[in-house]
Design an enzyme around this catalytic site. Structure first.
Site, mmCIF file in Angstrom:
data_model
loop_
_atom_site.group_PDB
_atom_site.id
_atom_site.type_symbol
_atom_site.label_atom_id
_atom_site.label_comp_id
_atom_site.label_asym_id
_atom_site.label_seq_id
_atom_site.Cartn_x
_atom_site.Cartn_y
_atom_site.Cartn_z
ATOM 1 N N ALA A 1 -64.816 42.063 -16.275
ATOM 2 C CA ALA A 1 -63.319 41.199 -17.455
ATOM 3 C C ALA A 1 -62.910 42.871 -17.529
ATOM 4 O O ALA A 1 -63.764 42.553 -18.786
ATOM 5 C CB ALA A 1 -62.368 40.140 -17.844
ATOM 6 N N CYS B 1 -67.929 32.144 -16.121
ATOM 7 C CA CYS B 1 -67.820 32.638 -17.527
ATOM 8 C C CYS B 1 -68.072 32.291 -18.484
ATOM 9 O O CYS B 1 -67.258 31.060 -18.950
ATOM 10 C CB CYS B 1 -65.532 32.867 -17.788
ATOM 11 S SG CYS B 1 -65.739 34.028 -18.969
ATOM 12 N N LYS C 1 -68.281 30.774 -8.094
ATOM 13 C CA LYS C 1 -69.390 31.306 -8.990
ATOM 14 C C LYS C 1 -69.469 30.661 -10.262
ATOM 15 O O LYS C 1 -68.749 30.635 -10.733
ATOM 16 C CB LYS C 1 -68.743 32.789 -9.521
ATOM 17 C CG LYS C 1 -69.944 33.705 -10.519
ATOM 18 C CD LYS C 1 -69.157 34.854 -10.615
ATOM 19 C CE LYS C 1 -70.356 36.242 -10.584
ATOM 20 N NZ LYS C 1 -71.224 35.105 -13.133
ATOM 21 N N GLY D 1 -77.848 37.677 -12.361
ATOM 22 C CA GLY D 1 -78.431 37.893 -13.541
ATOM 23 C C GLY D 1 -79.419 39.405 -13.745
ATOM 24 O O GLY D 1 -80.127 38.696 -13.509
ATOM 25 N N GLY E 1 -73.603 43.362 -11.822
ATOM 26 C CA GLY E 1 -72.712 43.276 -12.896
ATOM 27 C C GLY E 1 -73.084 44.485 -13.775
ATOM 28 O O GLY E 1 -72.463 45.368 -13.901
#
EC number: 1.3.1.-
Length: 321
Positions: free
Chosen positions: A18, A100, A139, A201, A224
């Site tokens: 985000a 999330c 996810k 991760g 990410g």
């Protein structure tokens, strides 16, 4: 790796983040070697769709690769509607966010908070899968707390509901981003289901990427935070997976080119009045290695004009010439 009818060009996926994985960033990650990029999380609440932020997030055309949009929410009907609307706007894959850990999201029983309620998870998955004619992915995290890791159960449920691929972040909701990701849970899921599994991760370098693939047996990797300010990590990892060799560090001239291009694209995408604010965090990430004393970043963050930002970057890199 395939997701439904789509063949990815490699096994590296840029994670949805985000406020970060907007269209300029997704485009750059794809150009730098990502096989797939996933959009920022889109709320399923139609009351927020008219905001400027949401309107920009719902623009899915004119970008390279397979257009993948992540949606978040807890109401099965709203989630199905959000999936349909995004497909009508050009989405080719719908990804459901149940990973999330943010309090703002979890307070609304969305994101990883849903992992506590398998029946609601099932209703959402069935609703979204039946609402669209494109592949739907999911996810998740490994569970909602270290003592409540239920990712195997959720994975089996997801497969039964028609989910085409599953991404697992190697932490629980309670862990947030603290400590280290664990991969035993991802490995256990891979052994129990037949749909593609994507490990996520703490995949921060080529060696770690190879190790996680080998240990978990995952079909792909999602990256990410390690791509923030370093979108070329996808190219580095893919080269290592293909050859077993590390690429040399990216030349400073190429870092400059990518950074300045990224900043210009942010200015164009958001408009100069807002784009310069969005650019600040990206510039900070790019220059962490090159400006460790923070002085330039502090100076840069005080600039309130798009063209002056680009001039400052030109001057900064000239000092290294």
């Amino acid at each position: 790796m395939r997701i439904g009818q789509y063949q990815l060009r490699n096994r590296l996926i840029a994670a949805p983040m985000a406020g970060i994985t907007d269209r300029p960033f997704r485009t750059l990650c794809y150009e730098m070697g990502a096989g797939l990029t996933v959009s920022e999380m889109m709320s399923s609440n139609p009351q927020v769709w008219e905001s400027d932020k949401s309107r920009l997030r719902m623009v899915h055309v004119d970008e390279p690769g397979i257009r993948t949009v992540q949606i978040a929410g807890s109401d099965p009907v709203e989630m199905a509607d959000a999936a349909r609307i995004n497909v009508e706007s050009g989405a080719q894959i719908i990804d459901i966010n149940m990973g999330c850990p943010a309090k703002k999201v979890n307070r609304k029983l969305a994101g990883s908070a849903l992992l506590q309620y398998p029946d609601l998870v099932k209703s959402i998955l069935i609703g979204v899968v039946n609402a669209v004619d494109v592949p739907v992915t999911l996810k998740i995290r490994t569970g909602w707390a270290p003592e409540h890791r239920n990712c195997v159960e959720i994975a089996q449920l997801a497969e039964d509901c028609g989910i085409q691929a599953l991404t697992i972040h190697g932490r629980t909701r309670a862990c947030l981003f603290n400590g280290e990701a664990e991969y035993d849970s991802i490995r256990a899921v891979k052994q129990k289901v037949s749909i593609p599994i994507i490990a996520n991760g703490d995949i921060t370098n080529p060696h770690k990427a190879r190790a996680v693939l080998d240990y978990t047996g995952a079909d792909a990797l999602m990256i990410g935070r390690a791509a923030q300010g370093r979108p070329w990590i996808f190219r580095e990892i893919q080269h290592y997976l293909d050859t077993g060799e590390l690429l040399p560090p990216l030349p400073l001239a190429e870092v400059k080119r990518l950074l300045c291009t990224h900043v210009r694209e942010l200015h164009d995408f958001y408009g100069q009045a807002k784009g310069y604010r969005i650019a600040r965090k990206h510039v900070s990430w790019y220059l962490q290695e090159h400006a460790p004393d923070d002085q330039f970043r502090r100076t840069f963050n005080a600039i309130e004009d798009a063209s002056e930002q680009l001039e400052a970057l030109e001057a900064y890199f000239e000092n290294f010439a």
